[in-house]
Enzyme design. Structure first.
Site, PDB file in Angstrom:
ATOM      1  N   ASN A 123      53.387  41.276  89.423  1.00  0.00           N
ATOM      2  CA  ASN A 123      54.574  40.493  89.773  1.00  0.00           C
ATOM      3  C   ASN A 123      54.226  39.248  90.554  1.00  0.00           C
ATOM      4  OD1 ASN A 123      54.662  41.034  92.708  1.00  0.00           O
ATOM      5  ND2 ASN A 123      54.539  43.102  91.914  1.00  0.00           N
ATOM      6  N   CYS A 124      55.218  38.375  90.656  1.00  0.00           N
ATOM      7  CA  CYS A 124      55.077  37.186  91.476  1.00  0.00           C
ATOM      8  C   CYS A 124      56.072  37.260  92.623  1.00  0.00           C
ATOM      9  CB  CYS A 124      55.338  35.942  90.652  1.00  0.00           C
ATOM     10  SG  CYS A 124      54.212  35.754  89.297  1.00  0.00           S
ATOM     11  N   VAL A 125      56.374  38.440  93.102  1.00  0.00           N
ATOM     12  CA  VAL A 125      57.351  38.607  94.178  1.00  0.00           C
ATOM     13  C   VAL A 125      56.907  37.822  95.411  1.00  0.00           C
ATOM     14  CG1 VAL A 125      56.322  40.620  95.283  1.00  0.00           C
ATOM     15  CG2 VAL A 125      58.795  40.436  95.190  1.00  0.00           C
ATOM     16  N   LEU A 146      59.284  38.283  86.013  1.00  0.00           N
ATOM     17  CA  LEU A 146      58.126  38.033  86.869  1.00  0.00           C
ATOM     18  C   LEU A 146      58.118  38.895  88.130  1.00  0.00           C
ATOM     19  CD1 LEU A 146      57.843  34.143  86.575  1.00  0.00           C
ATOM     20  CD2 LEU A 146      56.671  35.860  85.221  1.00  0.00           C
ATOM     21  N   GLN A 199      56.427  31.973  93.464  1.00  0.00           N
ATOM     22  CA  GLN A 199      56.221  33.080  94.365  1.00  0.00           C
ATOM     23  C   GLN A 199      54.775  33.403  94.638  1.00  0.00           C
ATOM     24  OE1 GLN A 199      58.876  36.263  93.461  1.00  0.00           O
ATOM     25  NE2 GLN A 199      60.510  34.918  94.091  1.00  0.00           N
TER      26      GLN A 199
END
Lengths: 349, 429
Positions: free
Chosen positions: B242-244, B210, B113
């Site tokens: 986050n790794c959104v 994550l 992401q």
């Protein structure tokens, strides 16, 4: 010789065959321009030629949907047209559905641009405006003249491969396709403008009218679980190592069907996950967390249910378009009906 | 609570033997920064690079983007509970910001992401960080780290560097000084009794695995909805962890520069009375969603708000929180406008959101993330293009040998960020 070739579709009435009594007329092709085709050809000018007109009775089309479509596709293909035009159908319901159906099929199967025209309350408009550019017309043929400029412009743009602008500019029915543009103000400012109006009870326009969602009623409970055939479907992205079908890690356009025959559990040597929406570490170590084969095999042995289907269906459920999801669901459902599956465990992540 | 935000205009970054700001240029002591990053034993290597607007440069995979800031007075430290001391609270006194430059953390992917920043070309139109001078901190983790451990190391590295660079602006006279103030609730209500009382419901990404955000160092999935003074966020009370999906990732930069808070202050005292921020989260358990949307509605009622703007981070699952908040707040008699982005599929024909409610009558679109774009080959890549096919927005076979590729714009950092930062929007065709 004209630069661009057009094939035109008409029903029995506009094709000059006859009225309701001729609605069973089978598809025929005439190498000439007919009825509204005359006005279209005249408006398009010398660079364009209606090389053929296909005529089909509305009832024949409606009652022989597949055969009629196949036949007409073959007829159209022969002329290698640059654009396919159907109608306009105005407010004629069966004609509208036929125009929409055949346009969609020509676009999908021959890969050329298509255009039709309808009154917005024509049932065919609701069914096909999403897939087929449908010029807005009035409810009778008397409005052809008014709709003609939009139709001509679209045909010309399609022939030349030029960009089709928005529905209000080009005069077609809104398809419900979401297209990006750069607005004058940032989203936060537009939102605040909207809020100030909403609080003052003044009219405002939302950017996204809420869609109506399909709701699927839950199936009845399984009566005889001891003899039930159970399958696993997951949106958790579990696939064989190497992801043989290249399922995307987000916005999946496909699903996979993979064998679990003879396996007692999901081995990390055989399976992994390609889902892009969660920390995959735990599932990569133990794919049973998403496809619970280990527990299901035990339960199967103990006779808690009849039988586990020897494959599972899988895709990625992050950012996946609802249109794709509905397509997967239909297709997986059909397979399960064929395979006499009684119940499905749907594992999300 | 009152904050003076002094902005020091930064026009360029250059490496030098001493970190300082002179004549709008940020000079960076490379060795010192690398040493700071490598003080974390989870990280093996670190190197720095500079990307400027207009460069034929691509940065990827990008983890976070952070603007350097420093507390000058008023108590508290920048990024409290994470880099700075947790107490006292921040949001008061004076803060200096290095305006126009960013720290960008880069390195091989944690999840799928992390995204792309192009400093020029067609993708630059969609990315706010194509217009800033970026100090790229490229990190190489130790072998065999668990993903969440690597994520944390990368997150802290970026914040540490930003806090370090911010210190260089402490004694510099800022080019502009902006003053923001929100008073205690009764006083604030009394200040503009004739204007509608407006609040901001800020939904923090907290799906976990994550997808995390931190408020004073607290993992956002562990709190219940609470009130926040808007100025706290300007001192780094909220950091992205986050790794959104890249397109609607709310980077730490975007927390510092929250556009809704900015807009509320712009209209404050003129068209609205800005009362403050209700912070909430986006947990995956239904019980949390129900409880926290109830609490958001309760806070809105308790503050007697006439209207709220609600933003979310991410898409899909959080759409349910967005709609629950909308429905419950509206039912308390408070008018709601939603700001979010859309994911209608590559052909644009699918439903844009994963959930809906009748009360969602007003929505400002931040564009749709599924649109595809051609990304030309770049002369220079900071980081690596090895993962493009599996990064969100890419697909198998989307990249060509020369480094050009086709992808959905959701691969671009903050292209459709769902808090209304950009002008991108979607409309019906």
């Amino acid at each position: 010789m004209a630069k661009y070739k057009i094939v035109h579709y008409l029903n029995q009435f506009f094709g000059g065959i006859g009225g309701e009594e001729k609605a069973g007329f089978e598809p025929e092709v005439r190498e000439e321009k007919i009825g509204p085709g005359l006005a279209i050809a005249q408006g398009l000018g010398e660079d364009y030629e209606i090389v053929a007109t296909v005529i089909c009775g509305d009832n024949y089309f409606g009652e022989n949907l597949d055969t009629a479509t196949d036949t007409i596709i073959e007829m159209v293909k022969r002329y290698e047209p640059d654009v396919f035009v159907a109608g306009p159908a105005f407010n004629a319901g069966r004609y509208g559905v036929a125009c929409g159906t055949i346009c969609k099929a020509v676009e999908e199967r021959i890969g050329i641009p298509v255009v039709t025209g309808m009154y917005e309350e024509n049932p065919g408009a609701d069914m096909f405006k999403k897939d087929v550019i449908t010029v807005r017309t009035g409810n009778s043929a008397a409005t052809l003249k008014k709709a003609l400029p939009s139709l001509l412009t679209l045909i010309k743009k399609m022939a030349a491969g030029e960009e089709i602008l928005g529905p209000s500019v080009e005069g077609y029915l809104e398809r419900g396709i979401r297209v990006n543009y750069f607005a004058e103000k940032r989203g936060a400012t537009r939102g605040m403008d909207m809020l100030i109006k909403k609080m003052a009870r003044e009219p405002f326009e939302t950017d996204l009218p809420m869609p109506k969602f399909d709701r699927v009623a839950p199936a009845e409970a399984i009566k005889d679980i001891k003899n039930a055939k159970i399958a696993v479907v997951t949106s958790g992205g579990v696939v064989p190592q190497g992801n043989p079908d290249h399922i995307e890690s987000s916005n999946a356009t496909k699903y996979g069907v993979y064998s679990i025959e003879g396996m007692d559990s999901m081995s990390p040597d055989d399976f992994t996950t390609i889902h892009g929406g969660y920390d995959r570490q735990f599932v990569m170590k133990n794919p049973n967390l998403v496809v619970p084969l280990d527990v299901l095999r035990e339960m199967e042995k103990e006779g808690e249910f009849g039988e586990l289907v020897n494959y599972f269906c899988t895709t990625t459920g992050t950012g996946t378009a609802t249109g794709s999801a509905a397509k997967f669901g239909d297709s997986i459902g059909k397979k399960f009906v064929e395979d006499h599956v009684d119940g499905v465990i749907l594992v999300s992540t | 609570m009152k904050l003076e935000l002094g902005k020091i205009e930064i026009r360029d970054i250059q490496f030098a033997d001493r970190t300082c700001i002179e004549d709008h240029v940020l000079y960076v002591d490379k060795e010192e920064v690398e040493k700071l990053v490598l003080s974390d034993d989870k990280l093996l290597e670190c190197h720095l690079d500079i990307a400027r607007p207009g460069d034929a440069t691509r940065i990827t995979p990008v983890k976070d983007v952070i603007e350097p800031r420093v507390k000058v007075s008023g108590g508290g430290e920048i990024f409290p509970g994470v880099i700075g001391k947790v107490s006292p609270t921040v949001g008061e006194g004076r803060t200096h910001a290095l305006d126009g430059c960013c720290v960008v953390t880069v390195g091989r992917i944690v999840g799928f992401q992390e995204g792309v920043i192009d400093m020029s070309g067609p993708a630059a139109d969609y990315c706010p960080f194509s217009k800033t001078v970026n100090l790229c901190v490229v990190i190489e983790p130790k072998e065999g780290l668990e993903t969440h451990v690597y994520e944390r190391a990368g997150r802290l590295a970026g914040l540490k560097v930003a806090a370090y660079l911010g210190e260089a602006g402490k004694a510099v006279e800022p080019d502009t000084l902006e003053v923001y103030e929100t008073k205690p609730v009764f006083q604030q209500a009394a200040e503009y009794p004739d204007l509608p009382k407006v609040g901001y419901v800020h939904m923090l990404q907290s799906q976990g695995l994550l997808h995390d955000t931190y408020y004073y160092g607290v993992d956002a999935k562990q709190f219940v909805p609470t009130f926040m003074y808007p100025t706290e966020i300007m001192d780094g009370a909220i950091v992205s962890g986050n790794c959104v999906a890249p397109c609607d990732k709310v980077t730490t930069y975007h927390h510092l520069h929250n556009p809704v808070i900015d807009e509320c202050y712009k209209r404050h005292g003129k068209e609205i009375n800005f009362m403050g921020v209700i912070l909430t989260n986006e947990n995956v358990f239904l019980a949390d969603k129900e409880r926290h949307s109830d609490m958001v509605a309760k806070l809105a009622e308790w503050m007697e708000l006439d209207g709220v703007l609600i933003t979310e981070e991410g898409y899909g699952n959080p759409d349910t929180d967005l709609m629950m908040n909308c429905r419950k707040v509206e039912r308390k008699g408070t008018k709601v406008v939603l700001i979010t982005d859309e994911f209608p599929g590559k052909d644009g024909k699918s439903q844009s959101l994963a959930d809906t409610c009748d009360e969602a009558t007003a929505l400002a679109s931040c564009g749709q993330g599924n649109m595809t774009l051609q990304f030309p080959a770049m002369e220079k890549v900071i980081g690596m293009q090895d993962y493009i096919e599996s990064q969100i927005g890419g697909w198998a076979g989307c990249i060509n040998e020369d480094g050009s590729f086709e992808a959905e714009i959701q691969i671009i950092i903050a292209s459709t960020i769902a808090n209304g930062f950009n002008t991108l929007a979607a409309r019906g065709y």
